[in-house]
Motif scaffolding. Structure first.
Motif, PDB file in Angstrom:
ATOM      1  N   ILE A 265       0.735  -1.332  -0.035  1.00 34.32           N
ATOM      2  CA  ILE A 265       0.007   0.071  -0.073  1.00 34.32           C
ATOM      3  C   ILE A 265       0.915   1.347   0.018  1.00 34.32           C
ATOM      4  CG2 ILE A 265      -1.449   1.399   1.240  1.00 34.32           C
ATOM      5  CD1 ILE A 265      -3.026  -1.294   2.108  1.00 34.32           C
ATOM      6  N   ASP A 266       1.877   1.309   0.818  1.00 30.74           N
ATOM      7  CA  ASP A 266       2.750   2.399   0.931  1.00 30.74           C
ATOM      8  C   ASP A 266       3.529   2.676  -0.569  1.00 30.74           C
ATOM      9  OD1 ASP A 266       2.590   2.895   3.421  1.00 30.74           O
ATOM     10  OD2 ASP A 266       4.352   1.816   4.176  1.00 30.74           O
ATOM     11  N   LYS A 270      -3.929   3.095  -1.663  1.00 24.29           N
ATOM     12  CA  LYS A 270      -4.776   2.348  -1.322  1.00 24.29           C
ATOM     13  C   LYS A 270      -5.709   1.726  -2.401  1.00 24.29           C
ATOM     14  CE  LYS A 270      -7.085   3.869   2.365  1.00 24.29           C
ATOM     15  NZ  LYS A 270      -7.623   4.687   3.367  1.00 24.29           N
ATOM     16  N   ASP A 271      -5.388   2.227  -3.540  1.00 23.65           N
ATOM     17  CA  ASP A 271      -6.419   1.815  -4.700  1.00 23.65           C
ATOM     18  C   ASP A 271      -5.874   0.716  -5.462  1.00 23.65           C
ATOM     19  OD1 ASP A 271      -8.125   4.030  -4.515  1.00 23.65           O
ATOM     20  OD2 ASP A 271      -6.969   5.389  -5.817  1.00 23.65           O
TER      21      ASP A 271
END
Length: 333
Positions: A265-266, A270-271
């Motif tokens: 995610i980093d 988040k998509d």
């Protein structure tokens, strides 16, 4: 005449005194205000200063007067930036490798001018803690100004692109004179500043480190690549191009252990689509520029990550691992 001119400056001088000497936690007395004005060659009576403070209030400045031990203290509460915001700006300047230490110090002094003298001391303590690698090239901000000018005027540019030598000097790259470049955006990635542009000669989107650009000149020719940049997503581009190292753009399927979800995610946001496999792993399909920087990221994660497809990317990673293995098995004198 001099006194008359100084009187005209009284209101501005009063505002500067309040900005410099007061904040939420520190006030200044009327005696101190009069003394500060006198040091600037401005004579003023209390009644006139009260009127000026009211004028500043009416204009929108939040100035409070509080009585402590029989003495009134005045504070300027309203500021464009609060202390946490100023600290954030200072840290961003210090973290920027593309800004020289000299220019960093100049910018931080300007940031400090937005704070009271008490807040400025806290900002200075933050500066002294920082110890980061900085460029020695002082004209990066001028480069940024030139590039923004070109973008705003829809102009192509030409420039020389430099690289480091073994003796730690900068020299122009082979084929480093660029003459058909259309700048479209500026972006910050991995503590460096990049220009993203359309290369008219090759017909592709490329990026260039701003601190390695020299002799930027605007060309009186409209930019190319408008259609390519209509739907251009800078955030997506930065995610695909790891550390701004270019490579062939491909869809890649990767399996991760669940403990690495934060890393994914980093890196991709988040998509990113997460597909759970079982209780221990998940899979993502992402579009990236396949380069050694990408492979280095995969290898650096260690156990718990595996590229599943396409096969040509898997084979490229295998070849890179074999190359590294052979490199460290060499019998060197």
């Amino acid at each position: 005449m001099a006194r008359s001119e100084n009187q005209k400056q009284k209101l501005l001088a009063l505002l500067d005194i309040l900005k410099r000497n007061t904040d939420d936690e520190h006030g200044i007395t009327m005696v101190h205000i009069i003394s500060e004005l006198e040091s600037k060659g401005i004579k003023a009576e209390r009644k006139a200063i009260y009127a000026d403070i009211n004028a500043l209030k009416e204009y929108g400045y939040e100035i409070q007067g509080n009585k402590q031990n029989g003495t009134y203290y005045y504070k300027l509460i309203h500021r464009k930036f609060n202390l946490p915001e100023l600290k954030l700006l200072v840290d961003a300047v210090q973290a920027s490798k593309f800004i020289s230490q000299r220019r960093s110090n100049e910018l931080i002094k300007k940031i400090e001018s937005q704070a009271s003298k008490y807040q400025a001391m806290e900002l200075q303590r933050q500066v002294f803690v920082a110890n980061r690698v900085k460029t020695d090239y002082d004209s990066v901000l001028a480069n940024v100004d030139d590039l923004n000018l070109a973008i705003n005027h829809n102009s192509k540019i030409q420039f020389d692109y430099y690289e480091w030598t073994l003796n730690k000097q900068m020299k122009i790259r082979e084929n480093g004179h660029k003459t058909d470049i259309s700048p479209w955006a500026l972006t910050w990635d991995d503590e460096n500043y990049y220009m993203v542009a359309y290369d008219g000669e090759s017909g592709v989107i490329k990026h260039y480190r701003v601190d390695k650009m020299r002799k930027i000149e605007l060309v009186e020719t409209p930019r190319d690549g408008k259609e390519r940049f209509k739907q251009f997503d800078m955030a997506l581009y930065s995610k695909k191009v790891f550390g701004m190292f270019t490579g062939e753009e491909q869809n890649v399927k990767i399996r991760f252990e669940n403990r690495l979800i934060g890393v994914v995610i980093d890196r991709f946001g988040k998509d990113v689509m997460i597909v759970p496999n079982d209780n221990d792993t998940f899979t993502v399909n992402i579009r990236v520029s396949v380069s050694n920087m990408f492979f280095g990221w995969i290898i650096g994660l260690g156990k718990g990550v595996k590229i599943l497809e396409p096969e040509n990317v898997v084979e490229k990673l295998k070849d890179e691992i074999i190359r590294l293995k052979h490199e460290y098995e060499k019998n060197e004198d």
